[in-house]
Design an enzyme around this catalytic site. Structure first.
Site, PDB file in Angstrom:
ATOM      1  N   ASP A   1      40.008  35.844  36.705  1.00 56.85           N
ATOM      2  CA  ASP A   1      40.177  37.260  37.042  1.00 56.85           C
ATOM      3  C   ASP A   1      41.495  37.457  37.782  1.00 56.85           C
ATOM      4  O   ASP A   1      41.863  38.582  38.112  1.00 56.85           O
ATOM      5  CB  ASP A   1      39.009  37.746  37.911  1.00 56.85           C
TER       6      ASP A   1
ATOM      7  N   HIS B   1      42.044  41.225  37.308  1.00 56.83           N
ATOM      8  CA  HIS B   1      41.696  41.439  38.723  1.00 56.83           C
ATOM      9  C   HIS B   1      40.754  42.641  38.874  1.00 56.83           C
ATOM     10  O   HIS B   1      41.037  43.594  39.608  1.00 56.83           O
ATOM     11  CB  HIS B   1      42.961  41.622  39.576  1.00 56.83           C
TER      12      HIS B   1
ATOM     13  N   GLU C   1      50.421  37.457  38.597  1.00 56.97           N
ATOM     14  CA  GLU C   1      49.786  38.703  38.157  1.00 56.97           C
ATOM     15  C   GLU C   1      50.494  39.964  38.626  1.00 56.97           C
ATOM     16  O   GLU C   1      50.337  41.023  38.029  1.00 56.97           O
ATOM     17  CB  GLU C   1      48.313  38.745  38.598  1.00 56.97           C
TER      18      GLU C   1
ATOM     19  N   ARG D   1      42.193  33.870  43.993  1.00 55.27           N
ATOM     20  CA  ARG D   1      43.621  34.194  43.956  1.00 55.27           C
ATOM     21  C   ARG D   1      44.280  33.265  42.954  1.00 55.27           C
ATOM     22  O   ARG D   1      43.979  32.060  42.920  1.00 55.27           O
ATOM     23  CB  ARG D   1      44.273  34.027  45.339  1.00 55.27           C
TER      24      ARG D   1
HETATM   25  P1  NAD Z   1      35.202  34.740  53.086  1.00 59.44           P
HETATM   26  O1  NAD Z   1      36.253  34.769  54.125  1.00 59.44           O
HETATM   27  O2  NAD Z   1      33.853  35.286  53.388  1.00 59.44           O
HETATM   28  O3  NAD Z   1      34.998  33.245  52.571  1.00 59.44           O
HETATM   29  C1  NAD Z   1      36.048  32.369  52.297  1.00 59.44           C
HETATM   30  C2  NAD Z   1      35.523  30.973  52.575  1.00 59.44           C
HETATM   31  O4  NAD Z   1      36.543  30.050  52.175  1.00 59.44           O
HETATM   32  C3  NAD Z   1      35.229  30.718  54.063  1.00 59.44           C
HETATM   33  O5  NAD Z   1      33.920  30.234  54.219  1.00 59.44           O
HETATM   34  C4  NAD Z   1      36.283  29.697  54.470  1.00 59.44           C
HETATM   35  O6  NAD Z   1      35.817  28.789  55.446  1.00 59.44           O
HETATM   36  C5  NAD Z   1      36.534  29.006  53.143  1.00 59.44           C
HETATM   37  N1  NAD Z   1      37.786  28.273  53.101  1.00 59.44           N
HETATM   38  C6  NAD Z   1      38.958  28.538  53.733  1.00 59.44           C
HETATM   39  N2  NAD Z   1      39.863  27.584  53.458  1.00 59.44           N
HETATM   40  C7  NAD Z   1      39.241  26.704  52.642  1.00 59.44           C
HETATM   41  C8  NAD Z   1      39.646  25.487  52.031  1.00 59.44           C
HETATM   42  N3  NAD Z   1      40.871  24.987  52.228  1.00 59.44           N
HETATM   43  N4  NAD Z   1      38.772  24.840  51.244  1.00 59.44           N
HETATM   44  C9  NAD Z   1      37.511  25.335  51.060  1.00 59.44           C
HETATM   45  N5  NAD Z   1      37.068  26.457  51.628  1.00 59.44           N
HETATM   46  C10 NAD Z   1      37.929  27.134  52.416  1.00 59.44           C
HETATM   47  O7  NAD Z   1      35.842  35.472  51.821  1.00 59.44           O
HETATM   48  P2  NAD Z   1      35.086  36.089  50.576  1.00 59.44           P
HETATM   49  O8  NAD Z   1      34.788  37.518  50.828  1.00 59.44           O
HETATM   50  O9  NAD Z   1      33.987  35.175  50.156  1.00 59.44           O
HETATM   51  O10 NAD Z   1      36.260  36.055  49.481  1.00 59.44           O
HETATM   52  C11 NAD Z   1      36.732  34.840  48.936  1.00 59.44           C
HETATM   53  C12 NAD Z   1      38.020  35.108  48.200  1.00 59.44           C
HETATM   54  O11 NAD Z   1      37.756  35.953  47.071  1.00 59.44           O
HETATM   55  C13 NAD Z   1      39.035  35.899  49.016  1.00 59.44           C
HETATM   56  O12 NAD Z   1      39.862  35.043  49.774  1.00 59.44           O
HETATM   57  C14 NAD Z   1      39.831  36.632  47.972  1.00 59.44           C
HETATM   58  O13 NAD Z   1      40.998  35.885  47.670  1.00 59.44           O
HETATM   59  C15 NAD Z   1      38.929  36.647  46.750  1.00 59.44           C
HETATM   60  N6  NAD Z   1      38.548  38.006  46.324  1.00 59.44           N
HETATM   61  C16 NAD Z   1      38.802  38.362  45.029  1.00 59.44           C
HETATM   62  C17 NAD Z   1      38.433  39.626  44.585  1.00 59.44           C
HETATM   63  C18 NAD Z   1      38.652  40.050  43.152  1.00 59.44           C
HETATM   64  O14 NAD Z   1      38.556  41.255  42.841  1.00 59.44           O
HETATM   65  N7  NAD Z   1      38.939  39.140  42.232  1.00 59.44           N
HETATM   66  C19 NAD Z   1      37.827  40.519  45.466  1.00 59.44           C
HETATM   67  C20 NAD Z   1      37.567  40.098  46.779  1.00 59.44           C
HETATM   68  C21 NAD Z   1      37.932  38.839  47.201  1.00 59.44           C
END
Ligand code: NAD
Length: 330
Positions: free
Chosen positions: A258, A295, A263, A234
């Site tokens: 990305d 994105h 955005e 994000r």
């Molecule tokens: P997920 O929930 O499986 O994993 C997120 C991880 O972050 C968890 O293990 C959590 O414990 C950890 N976390 C939470 N707060 C934290 C902190 N303060 N410091 C360190 N780690 C922390 O989510 P995911 O499916 O792996 O997705 C991760 C991120 O990717 C999402 O939050 C989303 O913002 C982003 N995303 C982007 C796209 C894209 O198209 N660019 C698509 C999907 C997801």
């Protein structure tokens, strides 16, 4: 159920219409973003289906509730754009798609790393113009480099697995730990260790009040000179203005994004006929060691198919009074 989709694109319509889970619902697709002006268009619908840059703040949720909406179905994993307190206080449920393809985002992360490193974006343009000079195209071996991953959830773990295949040393930080971290050979580290040791840092944690501007001026000063920073999570995880200063000084050597903190005013639209007003974004584009995609990390056919199926299953579960396994709770 009557479902109105905001911010719909041709690929959403295609995959939602193709899904076998949509037959019992009436799906109406709108191109407009959800915001205070467009929320009234939900009148007569039980559900709104929204994406990452739709605005689902308290004011919007109040208007949706007034139109009779009972369910907010996010067709994405992140939910930082939804005022969950307001939704709960007005009795609206919120569901999301927690996992649709961690491979799509992890593989895009590698695309950014490899392109920035080996400069294939610049080589592509040069060769097309008959310029076969290699000047400025030198990269480094990924093998043996240290990569720091912040966030070891679904996407972080897949990214770690791919990087291990490249021969990288992978350091990882998360507020939680899991067995898989050890199994994948990730060195669970402190943030400070990651900042001081990593040649490449990639962000895979959600945007929360704790992670807002996680990468800021102070953190940037702790990085190895010339480190590569990648953000596919994000935009607001990164203080863009601080990163621009670091690109100017060479403290950050490569930047792959990305996502971008402002955005919602830019991405997902064709603005090629307009003058872009965001000077910070335009400054980013001026660096030849910055690569930005709009994105699109999620955009694979596998992910879109899973997003459509899970979103529609979430909506059906709500209609049938079944357990909402993908409910976002406070
Ligand atoms: P997920 O929930 O499986 O994993 C997120 C991880 O972050 C968890 O293990 C959590 O414990 C950890 N976390 C939470 N707060 C934290 C902190 N303060 N410091 C360190 N780690 C922390 O989510 P995911 O499916 O792996 O997705 C991760 C991120 O990717 C999402 O939050 C989303 O913002 C982003 N995303 C982007 C796209 C894209 O198209 N660019 C698509 C999907 C997801």
């Amino acid at each position: 159920m009557k479902v109105v989709f905001y911010s719909s694109k041709a690929y959403d319509i295609d995959f939602f219409k193709k899904s076998p889970f949509g037959e019992q619902h009436q799906l109406n697709f709108l191109e407009v973003q959800l915001n205070t002006q467009t929320a009234v268009l939900a009148q007569g619908h039980d559900t709104v289906c929204v994406f990452v840059n739709d605005i689902v703040n308290a004011e919007v949720i109040q208007i949706l509730a007034d139109q009779g909406v009972k369910l907010i179905a996010l067709r994405c994993a992140g939910f930082n754009n939804v005022d969950l307190d307001m939704a709960q206080s007005l009795g609206l449920k919120v569901v999301r798609v927690p996992a649709y393809s961690p491979y799509s985002v992890a593989e895009h992360t590698l695309a950014l790393i490899l392109t920035l490193n080996r400069k294939t974006h610049r080589a592509f343009n040069r060769v097309r113009e008959g310029n076969f000079s290699l000047h400025g195209l030198m990269g480094f071996d990924l093998n043996g480099k240290t990569v720091g991953l912040i966030g070891l959830g679904k996407i972080g773990l897949v990214t770690a697995k791919i990087l291990t295949g490249f021969g990288c040393r992978v350091l990882g930080y998360d507020i939680n730990t899991s067995e898989e971290v050890e199994q994948l050979g990730i060195e669970f580290s402190t943030l400070d260790d990651i900042y001081s040791e990593a040649d490449i840092i990639s962000l895979h944690c959600p945007l929360t009040p704790q992670t807002y501007h996680l990468i800021n001026k102070d953190v940037i000063n702790k990085l190895k000179k010339g480190a590569m920073l990648i953000n596919t999570s994000r935009g607001a995880l990164v203080d863009t203005k601080a990163v621009i200063e670091a690109l100017k000084s060479g403290q950050i050597g490569h930047l792959g994004l990305d996502v971008y903190e402002e955005e919602e005013h830019l991405f997902f639209e064709d603005l090629s006929e307009t003058v872009i007003q965001d000077d910070v974004f335009m400054r980013l584009l001026s660096f030849n060691n910055v690569l930005i995609t709009g994105h699109q990390a999620f955009l694979t056919s596998n992910a879109l198919s899973n997003i459509a199926d899970t979103s529609l299953q979430n909506i059906s579960a709500f209609e049938e009074g079944n357990e909402l396994v993908n409910e976002v709770k406070i």
